[in-house]
Design a protein around this motif. Structure first.
Motif, mmCIF file in Angstrom:
data_model
loop_
_atom_site.group_PDB
_atom_site.id
_atom_site.type_symbol
_atom_site.label_atom_id
_atom_site.label_comp_id
_atom_site.label_asym_id
_atom_site.label_seq_id
_atom_site.Cartn_x
_atom_site.Cartn_y
_atom_site.Cartn_z
ATOM 1 N N LEU A 11 -5.644 -0.350 6.302
ATOM 2 C CA LEU A 11 -4.911 0.598 5.131
ATOM 3 C C LEU A 11 -3.615 1.233 5.475
ATOM 4 O O LEU A 11 -2.372 0.973 5.316
ATOM 5 C CB LEU A 11 -5.624 1.573 4.473
ATOM 6 N N SER A 12 -3.728 2.009 6.636
ATOM 7 C CA SER A 12 -2.730 2.962 7.219
ATOM 8 C C SER A 12 -1.917 2.061 7.903
ATOM 9 O O SER A 12 -2.584 1.873 9.265
ATOM 10 C CB SER A 12 -2.971 4.180 7.691
ATOM 11 N N TYR A 63 -7.195 5.806 2.695
ATOM 12 C CA TYR A 63 -5.950 5.415 2.456
ATOM 13 C C TYR A 63 -5.012 5.816 3.493
ATOM 14 O O TYR A 63 -4.240 5.235 4.172
ATOM 15 C CB TYR A 63 -5.556 5.316 1.034
ATOM 16 N N ASP A 64 -4.764 7.162 3.461
ATOM 17 C CA ASP A 64 -4.006 8.104 4.304
ATOM 18 C C ASP A 64 -4.622 9.655 4.802
ATOM 19 O O ASP A 64 -5.331 9.984 3.844
ATOM 20 C CB ASP A 64 -2.686 8.200 3.587
ATOM 21 N N ILE A 81 -9.649 5.811 -1.405
ATOM 22 C CA ILE A 81 -9.614 4.783 -2.550
ATOM 23 C C ILE A 81 -11.128 4.931 -2.962
ATOM 24 O O ILE A 81 -11.993 4.897 -2.290
ATOM 25 C CB ILE A 81 -9.224 3.475 -1.844
ATOM 26 N N TYR A 140 -4.778 -2.946 -3.860
ATOM 27 C CA TYR A 140 -5.297 -1.798 -3.403
ATOM 28 C C TYR A 140 -4.540 -0.316 -3.569
ATOM 29 O O TYR A 140 -5.198 0.389 -3.771
ATOM 30 C CB TYR A 140 -5.673 -1.863 -1.951
ATOM 31 N N TYR A 141 -3.236 -0.431 -3.439
ATOM 32 C CA TYR A 141 -2.470 0.636 -3.932
ATOM 33 C C TYR A 141 -2.575 1.057 -5.101
ATOM 34 O O TYR A 141 -1.919 2.170 -5.661
ATOM 35 C CB TYR A 141 -1.122 0.547 -3.161
ATOM 36 N N ARG A 142 -3.067 0.239 -6.121
ATOM 37 C CA ARG A 142 -3.012 0.783 -7.481
ATOM 38 C C ARG A 142 -4.751 0.876 -7.842
ATOM 39 O O ARG A 142 -4.893 1.378 -9.126
ATOM 40 C CB ARG A 142 -2.674 -0.473 -8.244
ATOM 41 N N GLN A 186 -7.910 6.382 -7.077
ATOM 42 C CA GLN A 186 -7.726 7.107 -5.848
ATOM 43 C C GLN A 186 -8.150 8.627 -5.906
ATOM 44 O O GLN A 186 -8.224 9.219 -7.055
ATOM 45 C CB GLN A 186 -6.015 7.265 -5.177
#
Length: 708
Positions: A168-169, A259-260, A275, A285-287, A290
């Motif tokens: 992810l990161s 995620y970060d 996530i 995934y970024y939507r 979260q």
């Protein structure tokens, strides 16, 4: 009759391709290109460079010319919008370095990094905040490990086993401000074997179209079933850990799909973004849903900041964003102060609103209520931090191409914006450049101030009708006036990179020309002196005889266009009636004036890459690279309303120009492009008779909703 001929031609092409495909199945080995192309493809690239925070050293990173077949044929999972290499728990097809050399910028001495395997795959190289160490990852057969080297000895040693999670990161570790400890993303070493697919489904995959109407973009590599969900969770789940210079490892917090994670500048807190389930089959995934939390640096939860649902209903259109808090960030010049932004227009760029976004802030220990900081009439574009009295906020609006940059005082009780720049980001000729930043003692980027905080510096591209001429401007904070300190000149393209000594006006630049490969120099502005630091050699001696020419020509509606023409021979008499390839990518504009601006330099060195059209030069072709094909929609008009007409007109102007020069055979012209350039290629072949052939690489052609 014309349509019948076209249908017959397309049928014939498909038959030929099908026959070729069937015959190709009999070939058991890879076919090699001609030797002239092989030499270019395998030419050793010039190293990449990483400059130390103090400007004393430079890391030269050796790169492979092309990845080997064993690299590109590694396993690849395409799930949730990610492409994962399951063998290493990292991104698939990662770009890796093969060696690192430390260079002293002043005395030009070099030492190669010792202590790593000869076949190392090096990634994620970074300096410690104090410039005394470097860290990097090493891709091994069974995973990714974290390594470190002291500058004093420049011998690498392993900090962790190959347990880093790089799915992810994109950067799987973070330096602590002290430079003596690192935070990293680790796989769950007790997770067991990867899930196995049950090929007998327990039931159907149910997708409902109930709920609000939400036009959706198309995405690739999405989740499709429960097994995909299991794989996604397995490979993206991480545990945060720290490791110090004594290889002491400590677990931080609980595992999750992290995620970060960002350390506050004083390293007291962690901003953690995870996530959450349920996952979506409609968006990447970024939507996904979260959660934002703040932990102490030892992993103790402090506050739940926000639970944000899946963003599968963001309105179509540039400038539309998800609802709820977004863009959480630490203030770089404060110990532990958090900033973020929230849409005030439901995230919908298609509705009218006086205020689009609101910036909020919350300070440690995070027990109070968030404070409203600044309202923005356009969409938030980021903050460049400086001091308690000075920060710069950017806001933009795609439809009008407007960008506003304003200063404000973060320490003020009710800060006010003072607009510095309000312009069109399409207008390259009036681009003031970017404010120069430096890394503070915490390793965070802040504005570089001079003259007791009264002045700033701007590095810019210097776009002009003659091409880009990079510059350095001095900016007076009080008056808003700028003064030109230096600008690239002559038949060179020289770009400022980093101030080495602000008092004596000494900086590091990267200088190149058509025939000279880019190298690094120390430029003394006060003394007008230039000292070469690196001495990279020309990687393509075979192309020394290639002629490069910067062209300007006009579309039939008066819009000025440009392109770079490459001819295979130095002798003009040989450059006659050549087969020619145009390689292009259309771009949208709201202004015809902006569309006609020159946004490149005729003095740039030309690098080859895996998809370069310049390989055709070795086969006797002329190549017109990046001929501008603007699609303009001024005022209330949308560019796509007249897409085909403008596309054909621009392409015809380009071909007419090179034919009139005598270098191109009008019956042997090809068009090619990647992605949107592939869409362009298909349209030009379908709607004009300019080209004899086309190369449409990795395109998307179902664009029926594009005008909307």
């Amino acid at each position: 009759m014309k349509n019948q001929i076209l249908n017959f031609a397309f049928t014939l092409v498909w038959l030929v391709l099908s026959m070729h495909f069937l015959m190709a199945q009999e070939v058991s080995e890879y076919q090699m290109p001609p030797a002239s192309i092989m030499r270019l493809a395998e030419a050793e690239p010039t190293p990449s460079a990483r400059i130390s925070p103090d400007g004393n050293y430079m890391l030269l990173l050796d790169r492979p010319a092309m990845p080997s077949i064993d690299i590109v044929s590694q396993p690849e999972l395409r799930i949730g919008g990610l492409r994962i290499n399951p063998a290493i728990n990292g991104r698939a097809r990662a770009y890796l370095y093969t060696g690192i050399t430390l260079m002293n910028i002043r005395d030009k001495s070099k030492v190669a990094l010792q202590g790593i395997p000869s076949d190392a795959g090096i990634g994620a190289v970074s300096w410690s905040p104090d410039g005394g160490r470097i860290a990097f990852t090493l891709q091994e057969d069974d995973g990714i490990s974290l390594w470190m080297a002291e500058i004093a000895s420049f011998t690498a040693r392993r900090l962790t086993e190959p347990v880093l999670n790089n799915t992810l990161s994109r950067w799987p570790y973070r330096w602590y401000p002290s430079g003596e400890k690192l935070l990293y993303f680790s796989v769950d070493t007790e997770r067991g074997a990867a899930p196995e697919e049950n090929r007998v489904p327990a039931g159907p995959v149910i997708r409902e179209n109930t709920g609000e109407v939400a036009p959706a973009r198309t995405y690739q590599d999405l989740l499709e079933n429960e097994y995909d969900e299991q794989l996604f969770e397995y490979y993206t789940t991480s545990i945060l850990k720290t490791v110090d210079l004594n290889n002491t490892i400590q677990v931080i917090g609980k595992k999750g799909i992290i995620y970060d994670a960002e350390l506050s500048p004083d390293a007291s807190y962690l901003l953690v973004r995870t996530i959450r389930k349920p996952f979506s089959y409609l968006v990447p995934y970024y939507r996904f849903a979260q959660k934002y939390e703040i932990w102490t640096s030892s992993g103790v939860p402090v506050i739940d900041l926000a639970d944000i649902p899946v963003a599968d209903n963001i309105p179509i259109g540039f400038g539309s964003v998800r609802m709820g808090p977004r863009n959480y960030t630490w203030r770089n010049d404060a110990p532990s102060q958090l900033y973020w932004v929230e849409a005030q227009d439901s995230g919908n760029a298609n509705i009218e609103a006086d205020i689009r976004d609101m910036i909020y802030s919350l300070n440690a220990p995070f027990s109070g209520s968030p404070e409203e900081v600044l309202p923005l009439k356009l969409r938030y574009g980021g903050i460049t931090w400086g001091t308690g009295d000075l920060a710069i906020v950017s806001e933009y609006w795609w439809k009008s191409r407007q960008i506003i940059q304003s200063r404000f005082a973060p320490d003020a009780k009710n800060p006010k914006k003072i607009t510095w720049f309000d312009r069109s980001f399409e207008d390259a000729y009036n681009d003031p450049g970017n404010f120069v930043t430096i890394e503070n003692s915490q390793g965070k980027s802040v504005l570089l101030t001079d003259n007791r905080g009264k002045t700033l510096y701007l590095f810019g591209d210097g776009a002009s009708p003659e091409g880009n001429k990079p510059f350095i401007d001095v900016y007076d904070i009080k008056s808003g006036n700028t003064e030109r300190l230096w600008q690239s000149s002559g038949e060179f393209y020289e770009r400022p990179l980093k101030w080495l000594n602000l008092g004596s006006k000494e900086l590091l630049t990267r200088r190149e020309s058509v025939e000279q490969v880019p190298n690094y120099y120390i430029r003394d502005i006060a003394e007008n002196d230039l000292d070469q630091v690196t001495d990279f050699k020309h990687p393509y001696p075979e192309l020394r005889d290639v002629k490069k020419q910067f062209l300007k020509y006009t579309r039939e509606d008066g819009v000025q266009l440009t392109g770079t023409l490459y001819l295979p021979y130095q002798e003009d008499e040989r450059n006659k009636n050549l087969p020619t390839l145009l390689w292009a990518y259309p771009r949208e504009f709201k202004s015809a004036d902006a569309a006609g601006q020159v946004k490149d330099s005729p003095y740039r060195f030309t690098y080859m890459y895996w998809g370069s059209p310049l390989y055709w030069l070795t086969r006797g072709y002329a190549v017109l690279d990046d001929p501008t094909l603007p699609i303009i929609g001024e005022g209330d008009e949308e560019p796509n309303d007249t897409y085909v007409d403008q596309l054909v007109s621009g392409a015809r102007a380009a071909v007419d120009t090179v034919v009139a020069m005598g270098v191109t055979d009008p019956d042997r012209v090809a068009i090619g492009g990647h992605s949107y350039g592939a869409f362009m290629t298909a349209n030009l072949l379908a709607h004009s008779d300019i080209f004899a052939a086309g190369i449409a690489r990795s395109g998307a052609y179902n664009r029926t909703l594009t005008p909307f």
